[in-house]
Design a protein around this motif. Structure first.
Motif, PDB file in Angstrom:
ATOM      1  N   GLY A   1       0.787  -1.226   0.000  1.00 22.60           N
ATOM      2  CA  GLY A   1       0.000   0.000   0.000  1.00 22.60           C
ATOM      3  C   GLY A   1       0.815   1.270   0.000  1.00 22.60           C
ATOM      4  N   HIS A   2       2.133   1.169  -0.022  1.00 20.61           N
ATOM      5  CA  HIS A   2       2.934   2.389  -0.044  1.00 20.61           C
ATOM      6  C   HIS A   2       3.140   2.890  -1.476  1.00 20.61           C
ATOM      7  N   PHE A   3       3.445   4.152  -1.564  1.00 20.27           N
ATOM      8  CA  PHE A   3       3.582   4.835  -2.853  1.00 20.27           C
ATOM      9  C   PHE A   3       4.979   5.460  -2.871  1.00 20.27           C
TER      10      PHE A   3
ATOM     11  N   GLN B   1       6.611  14.444  -5.758  1.00 21.44           N
ATOM     12  CA  GLN B   1       5.963  14.938  -4.539  1.00 21.44           C
ATOM     13  C   GLN B   1       4.574  14.345  -4.302  1.00 21.44           C
ATOM     14  N   HIS B   2       4.028  13.644  -5.288  1.00 17.98           N
ATOM     15  CA  HIS B   2       2.737  12.992  -5.088  1.00 17.98           C
ATOM     16  C   HIS B   2       2.885  11.690  -4.301  1.00 17.98           C
ATOM     17  N   ALA B   3       4.082  11.152  -4.247  1.00 19.60           N
ATOM     18  CA  ALA B   3       4.308   9.880  -3.558  1.00 19.60           C
ATOM     19  C   ALA B   3       4.462  10.109  -2.058  1.00 19.60           C
ATOM     20  N   GLY B   4       4.475   9.020  -1.294  1.00 19.43           N
ATOM     21  CA  GLY B   4       4.680   9.119   0.147  1.00 19.43           C
ATOM     22  C   GLY B   4       6.150   9.105   0.518  1.00 19.43           C
ATOM     23  N   ARG B   5       6.985   8.602  -0.415  1.00 17.46           N
ATOM     24  CA  ARG B   5       8.412   8.449  -0.140  1.00 17.46           C
ATOM     25  C   ARG B   5       9.158   8.584  -1.465  1.00 17.46           C
ATOM     26  N   ILE B   6      10.359   9.146  -1.408  1.00 17.79           N
ATOM     27  CA  ILE B   6      11.173   9.275  -2.621  1.00 17.79           C
ATOM     28  C   ILE B   6      12.514   8.596  -2.373  1.00 17.79           C
TER      29      ILE B   6
END
Ligand code: ADP
Ligand code: ADP
Length: 231
Positions: A31-33, A205-210
């Motif tokens: 479920g992570h992005f 920046q739309h993701a939860g983590r880069i």
């Protein structure tokens, strides 16, 4: 869940060796992005190909839902890939002569699913991406953003747990890019794990983590404090 440990990939062309991935470690929970960034040649595509079970690492391990992918033969790798992973590409990869519906159905066609069921599932997938009204349109009758929606519908038709997207907004203008990223966020909210390569910071920046790659190494893994548009 994806668990990558000490992953290495070396390409050998004649006497020339390239270390495309060096000792990469990463865990991606369900479920992570995650957005993947890094300069050209830093190993992003190699990494995505390995995540997508399209290529093998030279060393290290990749556990997918606690299964060590090294233990799977090509036949089982393909089965896991078809069941669990959806792919989205920069160039959409749609067949130009087929309608949106037929493009979206394609994975089911190859899996031998009956025509009525294919049609129903394709309609449901097109509805999820907001394109049910364009079900009979061919790619050249759709905008770039709409083509990418069709490609995303094709990627999610089997309800994969993981979506892998390689520069999905690379061929889109900024308004369409924004729409597509909003769609990925929607799929993320519905529970998909998403791993998306981009070289554009605003897209990431739309993701939860880069995570950032450089020369084959994962050099930075940062949380996005408040993902753009997250509601
Ligand atoms: P990125 O996607 O970040 O641009 P790649 O994963 O495509 O990076 O490439 C990483 C490195 O591996 C580069 O030096 C590239 O030239 C090399 N490479 C990629 N694919 C191959 C291949 N099939 N054979 C040989 N070298 C490759
Ligand atoms: P962690 O810090 O535990 O690794 P993440 O940074 O991946 O977690 O995400 C933290 C939380 O934010 C998770 O619950 C995740 O579902 C949520 N989240 C991540 N990305 C987005 C997004 N783009 N939109 C909305 N929520 C998000």
């Amino acid at each position: 869940m994806i668990e990558i440990q000490n992953l290495c990939k070396t390409y050998q062309t004649g006497s020339v060796k390239v270390n495309a991935l060096k000792d990469v470690n990463l865990t991606v929970e369900d479920g992570h992005f995650i957005a993947v960034m890094g300069p050209s040649g830093s190993g992003k595509s190699t990494f995505m190909n390995i995540l997508g079970l399209l290529d093998h690492p030279t060393d290290g391990s990749y556990l997918l839902d606690e299964v060590d992918t090294r233990s799977l033969d090509e036949y089982r790798l393909a089965a896991v890939r078809n069941r669990k992973i959806g792919f989205v590409f920069q160039n959409f990869n749609l067949l130009p002569r087929l309608s949106a519906q037929r493009n979206v159905e394609l994975p089911l066609f190859y899996a031998g699913v009956a025509a009525n069921e294919r049609r129903a599932l394709a309609a449901a997938a097109l509805e999820r991406v907001g394109l049910l009204s364009h079900i009979d349109h061919r790619p050249n009758e759709l905008s770039g953003g709409q083509r990418q929606r069709v490609a995303i519908a094709r990627a999610i038709i089997n309800h994969p747990s993981i979506l892998l997207a390689d520069e999905p907004t690379g061929n889109l203008d900024s308004a369409s890019s924004y729409e597509i990223m909003t769609l990925f966020q929607e799929l993320h909210r519905q529970g998909s794990t998403i791993i998306l390569v981009t070289h554009e910071p605003e897209i990431a920046q739309h993701a939860g983590r880069i995570v950032h790659f450089r020369d084959g190494s994962l050099v930075k893994n940062e949380k996005v404090e408040s993902p753009l548009d997250a509601r």
